[in-house]
Design a protein around this motif. Structure first.
Motif, PDB file in Angstrom:
ATOM      1  N   ARG A  63      26.343  28.191  44.879  1.00 56.95           N
ATOM      2  CA  ARG A  63      26.439  29.596  44.472  1.00 56.95           C
ATOM      3  C   ARG A  63      27.834  30.110  44.772  1.00 56.95           C
ATOM      4  O   ARG A  63      28.472  29.689  45.731  1.00 56.95           O
ATOM      5  CB  ARG A  63      25.438  30.457  45.247  1.00 56.95           C
TER       6      ARG A  63
ATOM      7  N   GLY B  33      21.824  38.466  50.800  1.00 59.78           N
ATOM      8  CA  GLY B  33      23.033  38.057  50.073  1.00 59.78           C
ATOM      9  C   GLY B  33      24.310  38.494  50.770  1.00 59.78           C
ATOM     10  O   GLY B  33      25.364  37.892  50.608  1.00 59.78           O
ATOM     11  N   ASN B  55      18.478  33.785  55.343  1.00 58.71           N
ATOM     12  CA  ASN B  55      18.739  32.857  54.245  1.00 58.71           C
ATOM     13  C   ASN B  55      18.140  31.462  54.431  1.00 58.71           C
ATOM     14  O   ASN B  55      18.022  30.716  53.473  1.00 58.71           O
ATOM     15  CB  ASN B  55      20.247  32.732  54.005  1.00 58.71           C
ATOM     16  N   ASP B  61      12.242  32.778  48.205  1.00 61.19           N
ATOM     17  CA  ASP B  61      12.975  32.930  46.942  1.00 61.19           C
ATOM     18  C   ASP B  61      12.066  32.775  45.733  1.00 61.19           C
ATOM     19  O   ASP B  61      12.508  32.481  44.643  1.00 61.19           O
ATOM     20  CB  ASP B  61      14.123  31.913  46.883  1.00 61.19           C
ATOM     21  N   ARG B  77      17.577  35.817  44.115  1.00 69.44           N
ATOM     22  CA  ARG B  77      18.950  36.237  43.811  1.00 69.44           C
ATOM     23  C   ARG B  77      18.978  36.906  42.444  1.00 69.44           C
ATOM     24  O   ARG B  77      18.228  36.541  41.543  1.00 69.44           O
ATOM     25  CB  ARG B  77      19.895  35.038  43.798  1.00 69.44           C
ATOM     26  N   GLN B  78      19.893  37.832  42.296  1.00 62.53           N
ATOM     27  CA  GLN B  78      19.994  38.559  41.023  1.00 62.53           C
ATOM     28  C   GLN B  78      20.298  37.605  39.869  1.00 62.53           C
ATOM     29  O   GLN B  78      19.756  37.756  38.770  1.00 62.53           O
ATOM     30  CB  GLN B  78      21.076  39.632  41.139  1.00 62.53           C
ATOM     31  N   ARG B 107      26.239  38.615  41.732  1.00 64.95           N
ATOM     32  CA  ARG B 107      24.834  38.353  41.417  1.00 64.95           C
ATOM     33  C   ARG B 107      24.404  36.976  41.892  1.00 64.95           C
ATOM     34  O   ARG B 107      23.229  36.696  42.036  1.00 64.95           O
ATOM     35  CB  ARG B 107      24.591  38.484  39.913  1.00 64.95           C
ATOM     36  N   SER B 108      25.387  36.099  42.101  1.00 64.91           N
ATOM     37  CA  SER B 108      25.076  34.726  42.471  1.00 64.91           C
ATOM     38  C   SER B 108      24.325  34.671  43.795  1.00 64.91           C
ATOM     39  O   SER B 108      23.402  33.875  43.973  1.00 64.91           O
ATOM     40  CB  SER B 108      26.376  33.920  42.550  1.00 64.91           C
ATOM     41  N   ARG B 109      24.735  35.503  44.755  1.00 64.84           N
ATOM     42  CA  ARG B 109      24.054  35.522  46.058  1.00 64.84           C
ATOM     43  C   ARG B 109      23.309  36.827  46.322  1.00 64.84           C
ATOM     44  O   ARG B 109      22.403  36.873  47.157  1.00 64.84           O
ATOM     45  CB  ARG B 109      25.057  35.280  47.188  1.00 64.84           C
ATOM     46  N   THR B 111      20.727  39.765  46.241  1.00 64.12           N
ATOM     47  CA  THR B 111      19.287  39.673  45.994  1.00 64.12           C
ATOM     48  C   THR B 111      18.747  40.976  45.394  1.00 64.12           C
ATOM     49  O   THR B 111      19.343  42.045  45.554  1.00 64.12           O
ATOM     50  CB  THR B 111      18.523  39.392  47.307  1.00 64.12           C
TER      51      THR B 111
END
Lengths: 162, 289, 804
Positions: A63, B33, B55, B61, B77-78, B107-109, B111
């Motif tokens: 990520r 995130g 995390n 998730d 995650r988004q 958005r990768s991490r 939430t």
């Protein structure tokens, strides 16, 4: 549960650019500081330390992460890719060549983060439109180039993909 | 810009996380995130005694269907939500809003739950949850409870979360096929928090279209209005304008450097009308002939 | 044998800097640990705009584990002299406040600790007792009798005022058929390079001397000021630039007070200190482009000819006049006719101190503000006189036959053809079609407008232009000032490889690549084979007051110095080769890495062998030839003379030209400005490297666009700072920027052997005016203020006042 008290330091082990690395960090140590000042990987740059500019972007367990908004502890046992890990694989040489030819960088301070975003982005969206490229780049601030060269370079490299 | 010292806790299970929360009571911050919390820590605007990093807890998730609801865990995650076919199908409003949430990188991490817990008045995800009539699931060592989205967010960056609680998930009422949804926002730059955002859903119910319109970024939390329209109507513009205008007039908009109260009120009516009309038209078409 | 002579200049040579930057190998200031034992600094800053410091308690900070020490401004500044500027009013500017703070973010105490985390913990522990005072935030209100006083010893917040007269402005206004008046405001902005300030300072005793590594970018005229503040001889302050700098756009000039601060603190604590400014510090307390509250009057005759100009410039200078201020308001003065023929100009410059961070260099330095006044006035005049905005400019442009042109304020415009630039802009926009679209849109009630702006781009500054702040009598007393030096060295080592040193401290402009192109052409080499060092070490490289990276000086002056040294080295190589090949030096040509007889490429010898002869066998050299191959050029263009008694000065060496033309459409419902068309035409003289030139043009536009649309370092009425993060200070991102069509044409400058002009400020100077003109045209109103935020534009589009 792992706990680390105030002022305590702990050894963090992780895989950075495919190599096992370790170093010490406190609970509050930012991943950006850990990479730079503990692992001496100075290619990751710190531009704002509040998660906006994108200069410190790295890939953390597949990520994209703002390393200034990530704790070093979160890298414990993780796999990280930094600018030093971009080399001869995939489209990386083509990307560097295109960035250079299209004037996609000037001072180069934001470039490391941008290149890591691009690597991640093209893996997930191999044939992006110019609009999608610009949308992705909105997560990075560059004050030198006006972004045009980046858009052209990324589009060109994506275009050349099988 | 370095965080003040804190005790770092990395629980492996939800139970451990809840125990740590109970131990630090009001003085712990839960990190998922880290997109909002990281900046607050670095600027020392928040200085918690402990940061509880969730995390590493497995199973948080998941995106799961439970009856008429979709449950998203606190580590959804988004980006994963945006790429989830399940969410695309069951929560088209959220899917429409997510591209406006931050940037590809954040958005990768970042939430879904983190955005709701942060409770920024301009944030898109809490607006969608409110418009859909969703709920927030809270867990503590004392047990679990659910709070309606509207009750959970109590003001700018203020929620009904007790100090020993964490968000254990969000519950999203699933859309039905034929529902019309629309999401529109105005921000100074692409990816900025909205100056004003409008989210609308409409659903056919017999001869009527029942709708909910929500406006974000205007007051310190999302504001909603609901009503119905005749499904057979040939156009919805007037009704949408009326409904959005009525709601906008009732609001007491925030005023800040970015936008005056007058501009926010105007955008509330303007965007609200657009979003509501789009949702009604879509629901009308789908449910019609 | 293949003829391999190439003309590298003008080619799109990809930059040699890029590979290191894209592989994580480039080193910036925060990457360096040049000496052992470095400790880390955090600075406690004022939360108040204006307050007396009653007391500071450092004890709680000193008690923390890991803290080396803490020191207050009162204690540390006692050993220093104030930092001087060309404004002589007694402001006593020190790098850290001693008894009174005058802006939010002003340093009040400094901590050194084992790391930055601990240093930040320690500054939080310091307790300061402040007595808040009334704040001055507006430069007009600040001049009123009841305004709070920033500097009691000055007795007024108006710290500098001078008036100037070029030609016969009174007569011009008396005879005018039309007079256009415009009062306007310009907000505070910042170029915000992605890398903030950073420095490492080391004090060594016996004798007392300081070494400072930093990303300071000059002008090195500030080095003597630092020396004076530290009360040491100049050669005891060694400044070393980091190998790379993460952008500057001028603002890293404002680092120098911190260099003095860190030097003093290093001495105080007895250890080397590192300070890396964080983003909040940078936004609140580094520097800013000048906010202005100006008025302009423009006199026109019946034919639309501009006959006179009056400028009433009021500069919001911040809490202190920090050198090289007041240069920002004087930079354009010698060229205050812009690109026009007007000869009669009156200027009043006022500097007002306010409770804000001191201003300084930022991209365009004085240009954006100047052109916002002049080009907005031209737009208003066109509408008033019912002339097409392109036509009114064309009538007033200097004709191509006018060059070199002696401007009323003393600037000497080297070369140009402004009408040609305008023609190109009109052609690239398909202007008649654009006008037709405008007319059609307006007929439909849509808010569509066209905006134009044109101007000259002064490059390569005369270091003396700032002395216009002094009267001719004061200047005479202070001693002569003139010139703008460039220093460059070219050397060839015993193995035959070439190294070029420049004094240009670039921050991303690709100087190393262009310097290599210049030297390669002259020595018959490949640019890639030439090593270029662009970082300055004042102990070992040739430097001058003018050294540094500002005012587009590289392509205006620096390239000439490189060429001169390369030519002298080349001449020497030809002499040696001629000796070896037994022909006259004039018959030797350098090409393809060889020296060969002209017309007979096979009769040649490798350049490395020729070079080696001067190192290994000096006795074998022609008698009149010195051994070694190392040449340094120091040159100052002859045109850069001293200001005359009429306050006229040749302020810069080259004057490029640019013309920006844009069309916008405004959404009445949201206030959103859509850029329909944007064309930017440039004459930068000979283009040395098209990749770099295009990059500068696009980057300059992005700065101008950001300034027009978003950027504002805002303060509230109490002087609280409101733009303290990148979520508050909005810089343009990739989706925000419109497509820009670029046009190029060249009029070669006679001011250097390459024909190039300085460039880089570019559209940062014109885009704010061009976009404001288009918005004014769309909304049919004159009162356009920046930034053009959604709310502000919506309000104007719907004719609502502030409170509505």
């Amino acid at each position: 549960m792992m706990r680390l008290g105030l002022g305590e330091r702990r050894r963090i082990s992780c895989t950075v650019n495919g190599v096992a690395r370790s170093g010490f960090a406190e609970g509050r140590t930012l991943l950006s500081d850990f990479l730079r000042h503990e692992l001496n990987l100075y290619g990751t740059h710190v531009g704002c330390e509040h998660g906006v500019c994108g200069a410190c972007t790295v890939i953390l367990d597949s990520r994209l992460a703002r390393s200034c908004g990530t704790l070093a502890m979160q890298a414990d046992g993780a796999e990280i890719t930094t600018i030093e890990g971009l080399g001869d694989s995939d489209r990386e040489p083509a990307l560097r060549e295109a960035f250079s030819r299209h004037g996609a960088l000037q001072c180069g301070f934001c470039t490391a983060g941008v290149l890591l975003s691009v690597k991640h982005f093209l893996q997930h969206n191999p044939k992006p439109s110019d609009g999608e490229i610009r949308d992705m780049l909105s997560g990075h601030l560059c004050r030198c180039t006006g972004y045009e060269g980046m858009v052209r370079a990324i589009a060109e490299v994506a275009e050349g993909q099988p | 810009m370095k965080p003040a010292a804190f005790e770092y806790c990395r629980p492996d299970t939800l139970e451990e996380a809840l125990a740590a929360l109970a131990e630090f009571a009001d003085d712990a911050a839960v990190m998922s995130g880290g997109l909002s919390l990281g900046a607050l820590l670095n600027t020392r605007l928040v200085q918690p005694a402990a940061v509880i990093d969730i995390n590493r807890i497995t199973g948080l998730d998941r995106i799961e269907v439970t009856g008429s609801m979709l449950h998203t865990g606190p580590l959804v995650r988004q980006a994963d939500a945006l790429n989830s076919p399940l969410i695309g199908e069951a929560l088209p409003l959220l899917a429409a809003a997510l591209p406006n949430v931050g940037h590809y990188q954040t958005r990768s991490r970042g939430t879904l739950a983190g955005s709701v817990a942060h409770a920024d008045p301009s944030a898109e995800i809490p607006l969608c949850l409110a418009v859909l009539g969703g709920e927030v699931e809270l867990a503590s060592s004392r047990g679990r409870r659910r709070v309606g989205a509207g009750d959970f967010i109590q003001g700018a960056l203020e929620t009904g979360r007790e100090g020993d609680e964490m968000l254990a998930g969000l519950l999203w009422p699933k859309s039905q096929s034929g529902d019309g949804v629309a999401f529109i926002e105005v921000s100074e730059r692409h990816g900025d928090f909205a100056i004003a955002a409008a989210a609308a859903v409409a659903r056919r119910d017999g001869d009527a279209l029942r709708y909910t319109l929500g406006l974000g970024g205007i007051e310190d939390r999302a504001r909603l209005t609901s009503g119905s329209a005749p499904a057979a109507a040939s156009a919805f513009a007037e009704l949408a304008e009326q409904a959005a205008g009525d709601l906008a007039r009732q609001l007491d908009p925030m005023q800040d450097r970015r936008a005056s109260a007058a501009y926010r009120r105007h955008l509330a009516g303007h965007l609200g009308a657009q979003a509501l009309e789009q949702a009604l038209v879509r629901a009308g078409m789908e449910g019609g002939t | 044998m293949v003829e391999s002579v190439k003309n590298w200049l003008g080619q799109a040579v990809p930059r040699f800097e890029d590979e290191a930057l894209m592989t994580g190998n480039a080193r910036f200031i925060d990457d360096l640990s040049p000496v052992p034992g470095i400790r880390h600094v955090a600075i406690l800053r004022s939360p108040y705009a204006h307050a007396e410091i009653r007391s500071i308690d450092l004890a709680p900070a000193r008690e923390l584990a890991g803290v080396i020490g803490a020191v207050s401004g009162q204690e540390l500044m006692a050993g220093l002299e104030p930092l001087a500027s060309a404004v002589r009013a007694p402001m006593n500017y020190f790098p850290m406040a001693a008894d009174k703070v005058r802006y939010v973010g002003e340093p009040v105490a400094l901590v050194a600790a084992e790391d930055r985390y601990l240093a930040e913990d320690a500054i939080e522990a310091i307790e300061v007792d402040y007595e808040p005072l009334g704040a001055v935030v507006d430069p007009i209100a600040g001049q009123q009798a009841d305004a709070a006083l920033l500097h009691e010893a000055v007795g007024s917040n108006l710290v500098h005022q001078r008036t100037f007269r070029y030609g016969e402005p009174e007569a011009a206004f008396e005879a005018a058929e039309h007079i256009v008046r415009l009062n306007w405001r310009y907000p505070r902005q910042s170029s915000t390079p992605m890398e903030t300030y950073g420095a490492i300072a080391q004090f060594e005793a016996a004798p007392d001397r300081y070494t400072i590594w930093s990303n300071f970018q000059g002008p090195f005229i500030l080095q003597p000021l630092m020396v004076r503040a530290l009360k040491i001889p100049g050669n005891h302050l060694r400044l070393i630039s980091a190998p790379h700098s993460g952008g500057s756009f001028g603002i890293k000039q404002g680092l120098y007070p911190y260099l003095v601060l860190l030097a003093a603190a290093s001495r105080h604590f007895g250890c080397p200190l590192k300070w890396i400014e964080d983003r909040l510090e940078h936004l609140s307390a580094s520097s800013a482009a000048a906010a202005r509250a100006d008025g302009i009057e423009a006199a026109f005759d019946g034919n639309g000819m501009l006959t006179g100009l009056r400028f009433a410039n009021c500069v919001d200078v911040g809490a202190y006049v920090r050198a090289p201020e007041p240069a920002s308001v004087y930079r354009m003065q010698a060229a205050s006719n812009g690109s026009y023929q007007v000869r009669h100009i009156a200027i009043e410059n006022r500097l007002v101190v306010t409770n804000k961070t001191p201003i300084g260099l930022n991209r365009g330095y004085g240009g954006p503000q100047f052109y916002f006044g002049l080009e907005r006035a031209m737009e208003v005049a066109a509408r008033r006189l019912d002339l097409d905005p392109a036509e009114i400019r064309r009538r007033n442009f200097l004709p191509a036959s006018a060059f070199p042109y002696d401007a009323p304020g003393g600037a000497v415009y080297d070369a140009g053809d402004y009408g040609k630039g305008l023609d190109m802009a009109l052609e690239l926009t398909d202007y008649p079609e654009l006008r037709a679209r405008r007319a059609a849109a307006k007929a439909e009630g849509r808010l569509f407008g066209i905006g134009l702006a044109a101007g000259v781009e002064p490059s390569g500054s005369n270091m003396a232009y700032v002395t216009l702040a002094l009267t001719p009598e004061e200047r005479a007393k202070a001693g002569g000032r003139s010139g703008g030096l460039a220093a460059a060295s070219v050397s060839i080592d015993p193995s035959g490889s070439v190294t070029v040193h420049t004094d240009s401290t670039p921050a991303g402009q690709g100087h190393a690549t262009v310097a290599a192109q210049v030297a390669a052409d002259r020595l018959g080499l490949e640019p890639r084979d030439i090593q270029v060092i662009t970082a300055i070490d004042t102990q070992s490289t040739a430097w001058s007051l003018a050294s540094g990276n500002y005012s587009n000086r590289f392509a205006a002056i620096e390239v000439g110095a490189i060429a001169e040294s390369a030519d002298r080295i080349g001449h020497k190589l030809r002499r040696i080769a001629g000796e070896m090949l037994e022909v006259a030096a004039e018959d030797i040509e350098l090409a393809g890495g060889r020296a060969h007889v002209t017309g007979a490429p096979e009769q040649g010898i490798a350049l490395a062998r020729v070079a080696a002869a001067s190192h290994w066998h000096p006795a074998g050299l022609p008698d009149d030839l010195e051994p070694g191959l190392d040449d340094t050029t120091m040159l100052s263009p002859a045109v850069l003379g001293a200001p005359d008694e009429g306050d006229r000065v040749a302020s810069a060496v080259t004057f490029g030209f640019l013309c920006d033309l844009t069309a916008v459409e405004i959404d009445r419902d949201t206030g959103r400005i859509r850029i329909d068309t944007y064309v930017s035409v440039h004459d930068v003289g000979r283009v040395l490297n098209p990749i770099i030139v295009e990059g500068q043009i696009r980057g300059g536009f992005a700065h101008g666009f950001g300034a027009a649309m978003f950027e504002d370092l805002a303060y509230d009425e109490a002087g609280n700072f409101l733009s303290g993060s990148f979520a508050d200070y909005l810089c343009p991102t990739a989706p925000d920027l419109p497509e820009v069509k670029i046009g190029h044409y060249e009029t070669a400058s006679p001011q250097n052997p390459l024909g190039s002009k300085g460039m880089g400020d570019g559209s940062s100077m014109l885009a704010p005016a061009a976009i404001a003109n288009a918005v004014a045209d769309a909304l049919e109103r004159d009162d356009i203020e920046l930034p053009l935020t959604l709310d502000r534009v919506w309000r104007m589009a719907n004719e609502l006042g502030e409170g509505e």
